[in-house]
Design a protein around this motif. Sequence first.
Motif, PDB file in Angstrom:
ATOM      1  N   CYS A  99       6.430  -6.076   3.156  1.00 45.89           N
ATOM      2  CA  CYS A  99       5.253  -6.697   2.554  1.00 45.89           C
ATOM      3  C   CYS A  99       4.023  -5.768   2.525  1.00 45.89           C
ATOM      4  N   LEU A 100       4.262  -4.472   2.368  1.00 50.79           N
ATOM      5  CA  LEU A 100       3.114  -3.553   2.245  1.00 50.79           C
ATOM      6  C   LEU A 100       2.541  -3.735   0.847  1.00 50.79           C
ATOM      7  N   ALA A 101       1.309  -4.141   0.772  1.00 47.99           N
ATOM      8  CA  ALA A 101       0.714  -4.369  -0.549  1.00 47.99           C
ATOM      9  C   ALA A 101      -0.791  -4.165  -0.500  1.00 47.99           C
ATOM     10  N   VAL A 102      -1.306  -3.590  -1.579  1.00 51.63           N
ATOM     11  CA  VAL A 102      -2.754  -3.411  -1.714  1.00 51.63           C
ATOM     12  C   VAL A 102      -3.157  -4.068  -3.039  1.00 51.63           C
ATOM     13  N   HIS A 103      -4.227  -4.822  -3.009  1.00 51.33           N
ATOM     14  CA  HIS A 103      -4.700  -5.491  -4.227  1.00 51.33           C
ATOM     15  C   HIS A 103      -4.903  -4.451  -5.329  1.00 51.33           C
ATOM     16  N   TYR A 120      -7.920  -2.213  -5.665  1.00 49.36           N
ATOM     17  CA  TYR A 120      -8.239  -1.259  -4.593  1.00 49.36           C
ATOM     18  C   TYR A 120      -7.154  -0.203  -4.412  1.00 49.36           C
ATOM     19  N   GLN A 121      -6.174  -0.194  -5.327  1.00 48.46           N
ATOM     20  CA  GLN A 121      -5.107   0.803  -5.157  1.00 48.46           C
ATOM     21  C   GLN A 121      -5.629   2.206  -5.461  1.00 48.46           C
ATOM     22  N   GLY A 122      -4.938   3.208  -4.925  1.00 52.82           N
ATOM     23  CA  GLY A 122      -5.321   4.601  -5.187  1.00 52.82           C
ATOM     24  C   GLY A 122      -6.435   5.090  -4.281  1.00 52.82           C
ATOM     25  N   GLN A 123      -6.803   4.309  -3.262  1.00 58.06           N
ATOM     26  CA  GLN A 123      -7.852   4.759  -2.323  1.00 58.06           C
ATOM     27  C   GLN A 123      -7.248   5.081  -0.954  1.00 58.06           C
ATOM     28  N   GLU A 124      -5.965   5.270  -0.950  1.00 54.65           N
ATOM     29  CA  GLU A 124      -5.218   5.587   0.274  1.00 54.65           C
ATOM     30  C   GLU A 124      -5.231   4.462   1.296  1.00 54.65           C
ATOM     31  N   LEU A 125      -5.468   3.248   0.818  1.00 51.03           N
ATOM     32  CA  LEU A 125      -5.430   2.123   1.749  1.00 51.03           C
ATOM     33  C   LEU A 125      -3.975   1.833   2.133  1.00 51.03           C
ATOM     34  N   GLY A 126      -3.053   2.021   1.166  1.00 51.04           N
ATOM     35  CA  GLY A 126      -1.628   1.842   1.451  1.00 51.04           C
ATOM     36  C   GLY A 126      -1.204   2.794   2.558  1.00 51.04           C
ATOM     37  N   GLU A 127      -1.687   4.023   2.453  1.00 49.71           N
ATOM     38  CA  GLU A 127      -1.344   5.032   3.461  1.00 49.71           C
ATOM     39  C   GLU A 127      -1.902   4.634   4.830  1.00 49.71           C
ATOM     40  N   GLN A 128      -3.119   4.100   4.842  1.00 52.78           N
ATOM     41  CA  GLN A 128      -3.718   3.703   6.128  1.00 52.78           C
ATOM     42  C   GLN A 128      -2.964   2.531   6.757  1.00 52.78           C
ATOM     43  N   THR A 169      12.393  -2.254  -4.296  1.00 51.58           N
ATOM     44  CA  THR A 169      13.023  -2.088  -5.617  1.00 51.58           C
ATOM     45  C   THR A 169      12.186  -1.175  -6.522  1.00 51.58           C
ATOM     46  N   HIS A 170      10.884  -1.088  -6.258  1.00 49.22           N
ATOM     47  CA  HIS A 170      10.003  -0.371  -7.184  1.00 49.22           C
ATOM     48  C   HIS A 170       9.277   0.834  -6.586  1.00 49.22           C
ATOM     49  N   THR A 171       9.260   0.941  -5.266  1.00 49.15           N
ATOM     50  CA  THR A 171       8.265   1.848  -4.682  1.00 49.15           C
ATOM     51  C   THR A 171       8.872   2.967  -3.847  1.00 49.15           C
ATOM     52  N   HIS A 172      10.179   3.287  -4.078  1.00 46.97           N
ATOM     53  CA  HIS A 172      10.805   4.242  -3.159  1.00 46.97           C
ATOM     54  C   HIS A 172      10.163   5.627  -3.215  1.00 46.97           C
ATOM     55  N   HIS A 173       9.657   6.018  -4.400  1.00 51.17           N
ATOM     56  CA  HIS A 173       9.037   7.358  -4.471  1.00 51.17           C
ATOM     57  C   HIS A 173       7.813   7.443  -3.569  1.00 51.17           C
ATOM     58  N   TRP A 174       7.021   6.393  -3.565  1.00 49.50           N
ATOM     59  CA  TRP A 174       5.810   6.388  -2.724  1.00 49.50           C
ATOM     60  C   TRP A 174       6.207   6.580  -1.254  1.00 49.50           C
ATOM     61  N   PHE A 175       7.263   5.888  -0.855  1.00 48.48           N
ATOM     62  CA  PHE A 175       7.670   6.005   0.559  1.00 48.48           C
ATOM     63  C   PHE A 175       8.251   7.390   0.860  1.00 48.48           C
TER      64      PHE A 175
HETATM   65  C1  LIG Z   1       2.555   1.019  -2.741  1.00 51.57           C
HETATM   66  C2  LIG Z   1       1.119   0.618  -2.502  1.00 51.57           C
HETATM   67  C3  LIG Z   1       1.036  -0.233  -1.230  1.00 51.57           C
HETATM   68  C4  LIG Z   1       0.277   1.877  -2.349  1.00 51.57           C
HETATM   69  O1  LIG Z   1      -1.067   1.504  -2.082  1.00 51.57           O
HETATM   70  P1  LIG Z   1      -2.304   2.445  -2.453  1.00 51.57           P
HETATM   71  O2  LIG Z   1      -3.441   2.045  -1.595  1.00 51.57           O
HETATM   72  O3  LIG Z   1      -2.514   2.491  -3.902  1.00 51.57           O
HETATM   73  O4  LIG Z   1      -1.708   3.824  -1.949  1.00 51.57           O
HETATM   74  P2  LIG Z   1      -2.331   5.227  -1.844  1.00 51.57           P
HETATM   75  O5  LIG Z   1      -3.742   5.253  -2.378  1.00 51.57           O
HETATM   76  O6  LIG Z   1      -2.087   5.688  -0.458  1.00 51.57           O
HETATM   77  O7  LIG Z   1      -1.381   6.034  -2.850  1.00 51.57           O
HETATM   78  C5  LIG Z   1      -1.615   6.019  -4.209  1.00 51.57           C
HETATM   79  C6  LIG Z   1      -0.605   6.941  -4.880  1.00 51.57           C
HETATM   80  O8  LIG Z   1       0.686   6.348  -4.829  1.00 51.57           O
HETATM   81  C7  LIG Z   1       1.203   6.285  -6.135  1.00 51.57           C
HETATM   82  N1  LIG Z   1       2.020   5.073  -6.263  1.00 51.57           N
HETATM   83  C8  LIG Z   1       1.631   3.789  -6.256  1.00 51.57           C
HETATM   84  N2  LIG Z   1       2.705   2.993  -6.426  1.00 51.57           N
HETATM   85  C9  LIG Z   1       3.768   3.797  -6.538  1.00 51.57           C
HETATM   86  C10 LIG Z   1       5.146   3.587  -6.774  1.00 51.57           C
HETATM   87  N3  LIG Z   1       5.630   2.370  -6.928  1.00 51.57           N
HETATM   88  N4  LIG Z   1       5.954   4.652  -6.817  1.00 51.57           N
HETATM   89  C11 LIG Z   1       5.483   5.911  -6.690  1.00 51.57           C
HETATM   90  N5  LIG Z   1       4.177   6.174  -6.491  1.00 51.57           N
HETATM   91  C12 LIG Z   1       3.339   5.134  -6.429  1.00 51.57           C
HETATM   92  C13 LIG Z   1      -0.011   6.210  -7.033  1.00 51.57           C
HETATM   93  O9  LIG Z   1       0.294   6.652  -8.348  1.00 51.57           O
HETATM   94  C14 LIG Z   1      -0.949   7.168  -6.325  1.00 51.57           C
HETATM   95  O10 LIG Z   1      -0.576   8.485  -6.616  1.00 51.57           O
HETATM   96  P3  LIG Z   1      -1.655   9.560  -7.144  1.00 51.57           P
HETATM   97  O11 LIG Z   1      -2.684   9.630  -6.046  1.00 51.57           O
HETATM   98  O12 LIG Z   1      -0.855  10.799  -7.315  1.00 51.57           O
HETATM   99  O13 LIG Z   1      -2.167   8.976  -8.393  1.00 51.57           O
HETATM  100  C15 LIG Z   1       0.533  -0.195  -3.702  1.00 51.57           C
HETATM  101  O14 LIG Z   1       0.747   0.553  -4.860  1.00 51.57           O
HETATM  102  C16 LIG Z   1       1.131  -1.573  -3.852  1.00 51.57           C
HETATM  103  O15 LIG Z   1       0.592  -2.544  -3.353  1.00 51.57           O
HETATM  104  N6  LIG Z   1       2.260  -1.668  -4.578  1.00 51.57           N
HETATM  105  C17 LIG Z   1       2.903  -2.914  -4.809  1.00 51.57           C
HETATM  106  C18 LIG Z   1       3.626  -3.441  -3.583  1.00 51.57           C
HETATM  107  C19 LIG Z   1       4.804  -2.597  -3.159  1.00 51.57           C
HETATM  108  O16 LIG Z   1       5.509  -2.001  -3.980  1.00 51.57           O
HETATM  109  N7  LIG Z   1       5.029  -2.518  -1.834  1.00 51.57           N
HETATM  110  C20 LIG Z   1       6.077  -1.759  -1.240  1.00 51.57           C
HETATM  111  C21 LIG Z   1       7.268  -2.605  -0.925  1.00 51.57           C
HETATM  112  S1  LIG Z   1       7.196  -3.183   0.738  1.00 51.57           S
END
Ligand SMILES: CC(C)(COP(=O)(O)OP(=O)(O)OC[C@H]1O[C@@H](n2cnc3c(N)ncnc32)[C@H](O)[C@@H]1OP(=O)(O)O)[C@@H](O)C(=O)NCCC(=O)NCCS
Length: 430
Positions: free
Chosen positions: A350-354, A357-365, A387-393
């Motif tokens: 359930c990691l989620a950022v509104h 506010y995305q893109g401010q590294e709140l997800g990372e924090q 299902t959608h976010t594996h690259h971010w992880f």
């Molecule tokens: C994933 C998530 C939590 C990241 O939050 P955030 O605060 O935007 O994260 P950060 O600011 O630390 O990172 C932003 C970067 O991640 C990238 N990013 C966001 N979602 C992504 C995804 N699904 N896949 C790959 N990269 C992603 C953004 O493009 C951005 O990259 P950039 O800086 O090169 O433009 C947020 O995008 C989110 O709420 N997503 C929907 C919920 C979700 O998928 N949760 C994970 C399942 S548990």
Amino acid sequence: MQQSELDFIQSLRQSSHYIEQHRGKTCVLYIPGELLENGERIQTLSRDIALLHSLGLKLVLAMGATPQINKALQAQDIAWQHHHQCRITPTEILPIFQQTIGQVRSQLEAAFCQASNQQQKPISLISGNWVIARPKGVVDGIDYQHTGQLRKMNHEAIQACLESKQIVLLTPLAYSLTGEVFNLNTLEQACEVAKLLRADKLMVFQPENQLQNLPAALNQVQLAQLTAELPDAQKLLFGRLQTLSNAVKRIHLLNQEDPSSLLLELFTRDGSGTMIFSDRYHQIRQASIEDVGGILEVIAPLEQNGILVKRSRERLELEIDNFIVIERDQRIIGCAALYADYHDSGELACLAVHPDYQGQELGEQLLEEIEQRAKHKRLQQLFLLTTHTHHWFIEHGFYLASPNELPMQKQQLYNYQRNSKVLIKTLTHS
Ligand SMILES: CC(C)(COP(=O)(O)OP(=O)(O)OC[C@H]1O[C@@H](n2cnc3c(N)ncnc32)[C@H](O)[C@@H]1OP(=O)(O)O)[C@@H](O)C(=O)NCCC(=O)NCCS
């Protein structure tokens, strides 16, 4: 790789974000005389300030010299008087003030020469006649004589020095338009220059006992409430900080007894002292039952899009202890959960950022906070399904794994139709 090397790399990674954030920012530092009493501390402080300068911060230092002046007066058996917590500066002892302040200033300049030697480019520490004073006058029949109060400050000249990459030094000596010398409180000067320059930060070193029981962060409303409850000695400082209101984005109160407090405050997420903020600021904290509505607002649209698995309000209420939230201006703008139910593994969910506010590294924090909590519980790894976010992880240190690498209990529940990606991160313990 040795643990110390891993720690070093980890710290460098964590601080790089702050290095970028602080570059070009204006920072005023109030340095009380107590911090300049011992040679070693002056050198450490100068080295740290030189480092900040080399990282592109624009710095104004306002130095005090109270204990040094006390010692100089004591050495000559001269008693001194205060009125309303402010020292009276009689004409006949003004030369002792000038001499002592000059000595402290030259010690600091010498330390900067040494610190400069370790930098690629020489650093110039510059002081001048930018601060104009007027007499504090006669109050309750007591003449303050050469104790002055601030009349005006040539902040354009100070700004020009900062733009030409010099560090500005303000001392307790200021001058009147009639050519007299005044002893002027440097905390007052630090506040004024921070206000006029619209500084990004004012950093105020204080004795440890003044900072005890203060929270890590305060907004302006909380500052006003706190000031009203404080004893008189502290009220003066906090009252002064209150007048800065929205002119200075962040005020940091630092422990003058801790030599590393300056760098810790600037380059670590948790900082080391108390921060008073007037800009928008968020905090990450444990979720409580009152947050359920706010969490649902963040996750409901993602559930509708199939990005997150649907959770009912009842389930969320039952599992709320597993959640952390990120709050800004009393609004929940992000969340994450840790389920530590799998022997030495924990599930991040359930990691989620509104979206606003995305893109401010709140997800990372949020991820960092979950990792800290997992380490605290001595977990060896974190796993998650997405299902959608594996690259971010993957960009945040996870690797793609197969469902049969999940803990057995979780494997049995794996939904092959949803076909989520499995990601795992090994946690390093110090
Ligand atoms: C994933 C998530 C939590 C990241 O939050 P955030 O605060 O935007 O994260 P950060 O600011 O630390 O990172 C932003 C970067 O991640 C990238 N990013 C966001 N979602 C992504 C995804 N699904 N896949 C790959 N990269 C992603 C953004 O493009 C951005 O990259 P950039 O800086 O090169 O433009 C947020 O995008 C989110 O709420 N997503 C929907 C919920 C979700 O998928 N949760 C994970 C399942 S548990």
